[in-house]
Design a protein around this motif. Structure first.
Motif, PDB file in Angstrom:
ATOM      1  N   VAL A  80       2.937  -0.991  29.792  1.00  0.00           N
ATOM      2  CA  VAL A  80       3.119  -0.435  31.129  1.00  0.00           C
ATOM      3  C   VAL A  80       3.316   1.065  30.995  1.00  0.00           C
ATOM      4  O   VAL A  80       4.185   1.530  30.259  1.00  0.00           O
ATOM      5  N   MET A  81       2.469   1.799  31.724  1.00  0.00           N
ATOM      6  CA  MET A  81       2.572   3.249  31.764  1.00  0.00           C
ATOM      7  C   MET A  81       2.465   3.664  33.224  1.00  0.00           C
ATOM      8  O   MET A  81       1.371   3.600  33.809  1.00  0.00           O
ATOM      9  N   GLY A  82       3.593   4.013  33.820  1.00  0.00           N
ATOM     10  CA  GLY A  82       3.611   4.323  35.247  1.00  0.00           C
ATOM     11  C   GLY A  82       3.260   3.079  36.039  1.00  0.00           C
ATOM     12  O   GLY A  82       3.855   2.025  35.872  1.00  0.00           O
ATOM     13  N   GLU A  83       2.251   3.196  36.869  1.00  0.00           N
ATOM     14  CA  GLU A  83       1.792   2.072  37.694  1.00  0.00           C
ATOM     15  C   GLU A  83       0.766   1.196  36.975  1.00  0.00           C
ATOM     16  O   GLU A  83       0.395   0.143  37.471  1.00  0.00           O
ATOM     17  N   ASP A  84       0.289   1.646  35.823  1.00  0.00           N
ATOM     18  CA  ASP A  84      -0.762   0.933  35.095  1.00  0.00           C
ATOM     19  C   ASP A  84      -0.178  -0.083  34.122  1.00  0.00           C
ATOM     20  O   ASP A  84       0.705   0.244  33.326  1.00  0.00           O
ATOM     21  N   GLU A  85      -0.685  -1.306  34.194  1.00  0.00           N
ATOM     22  CA  GLU A  85      -0.303  -2.376  33.271  1.00  0.00           C
ATOM     23  C   GLU A  85      -1.542  -2.866  32.542  1.00  0.00           C
ATOM     24  O   GLU A  85      -2.580  -3.079  33.163  1.00  0.00           O
ATOM     25  N   THR A  86      -1.402  -3.050  31.234  1.00  0.00           N
ATOM     26  CA  THR A  86      -2.486  -3.595  30.427  1.00  0.00           C
ATOM     27  C   THR A  86      -1.952  -4.769  29.625  1.00  0.00           C
ATOM     28  O   THR A  86      -0.957  -4.626  28.911  1.00  0.00           O
ATOM     29  N   GLU A  87      -2.604  -5.911  29.736  1.00  0.00           N
ATOM     30  CA  GLU A  87      -2.242  -7.080  28.946  1.00  0.00           C
ATOM     31  C   GLU A  87      -3.261  -7.224  27.821  1.00  0.00           C
ATOM     32  O   GLU A  87      -4.460  -7.174  28.056  1.00  0.00           O
ATOM     33  N   VAL A  88      -2.752  -7.388  26.604  1.00  0.00           N
ATOM     34  CA  VAL A  88      -3.616  -7.564  25.447  1.00  0.00           C
ATOM     35  C   VAL A  88      -3.247  -8.902  24.808  1.00  0.00           C
ATOM     36  O   VAL A  88      -2.083  -9.140  24.494  1.00  0.00           O
ATOM     37  N   LEU A  89      -4.246  -9.763  24.630  1.00  0.00           N
ATOM     38  CA  LEU A  89      -4.029 -11.078  24.021  1.00  0.00           C
ATOM     39  C   LEU A  89      -4.622 -11.087  22.620  1.00  0.00           C
ATOM     40  O   LEU A  89      -5.613 -10.413  22.343  1.00  0.00           O
ATOM     41  N   PHE A  90      -4.021 -11.899  21.749  1.00  0.00           N
ATOM     42  CA  PHE A  90      -4.455 -11.998  20.357  1.00  0.00           C
ATOM     43  C   PHE A  90      -4.650 -13.463  19.991  1.00  0.00           C
ATOM     44  O   PHE A  90      -3.886 -14.331  20.418  1.00  0.00           O
ATOM     45  N   ASP A  91      -5.687 -13.737  19.185  1.00  0.00           N
ATOM     46  CA  ASP A  91      -5.914 -15.109  18.735  1.00  0.00           C
ATOM     47  C   ASP A  91      -5.006 -15.428  17.545  1.00  0.00           C
ATOM     48  O   ASP A  91      -4.213 -14.603  17.105  1.00  0.00           O
ATOM     49  N   GLU A  92      -5.149 -16.637  17.003  1.00  0.00           N
ATOM     50  CA  GLU A  92      -4.305 -17.110  15.903  1.00  0.00           C
ATOM     51  C   GLU A  92      -4.460 -16.275  14.644  1.00  0.00           C
ATOM     52  O   GLU A  92      -3.596 -16.269  13.771  1.00  0.00           O
ATOM     53  N   ASN A  93      -5.572 -15.556  14.516  1.00  0.00           N
ATOM     54  CA  ASN A  93      -5.820 -14.708  13.347  1.00  0.00           C
ATOM     55  C   ASN A  93      -5.385 -13.270  13.555  1.00  0.00           C
ATOM     56  O   ASN A  93      -5.622 -12.424  12.690  1.00  0.00           O
ATOM     57  N   GLY A  94      -4.772 -12.970  14.709  1.00  0.00           N
ATOM     58  CA  GLY A  94      -4.323 -11.622  14.989  1.00  0.00           C
ATOM     59  C   GLY A  94      -5.379 -10.723  15.563  1.00  0.00           C
ATOM     60  O   GLY A  94      -5.157  -9.521  15.750  1.00  0.00           O
TER      61      GLY A  94
END
Length: 99
Positions: A80-94
């Motif tokens: 989260v940076m100010g009003e901006d949100e970024t979701e990052v997902l990772f698999d079982e291998n990273g």
């Protein structure tokens, strides 16, 4: 009895570009009054970074929140940076699966 503030550790900077952030140069809480910019962080019992916030003049400018799989690998990061949100997902291998 500990307070929530006691659970934070403080850092001057981080290194690298990968997630989770690699915090560097731990600061003593007594030294924070002389700093305009620093990172505060909370870790779990396995020393995995759970939340990291960049404070600038006492205000949170940027935050990272991390979730891990049972085996310890990073599963999710929310940035989260100010009003901006970024979701990052990772698999079982990273490997990053979504940004």
């Amino acid at each position: 009895m500990s307070t929530e503030a006691d659970d934070y550790r403080y850092f001057l900077t981080y290194s690298g570009v990968g997630l989770p952030l690699n915090l560097m140069s731990q600061l003593d809480p007594n030294d924070l009054n002389n700093r305009n910019t620093y990172f505060r962080a909370r870790f779990d019992g396995a020393e995995r970074l759970l939340i990291c916030e960049k404070l600038v003049y006492g205000e949170v400018e940027l935050s990272h929140t991390y979730e891990y799989r049972a085996e310890g690998g990073l599963a999710r990061a929310l940035i989260v940076m100010g009003e901006d949100e970024t979701e990052v997902l990772f698999d079982e291998n990273g490997k990053q699966t979504m940004a």
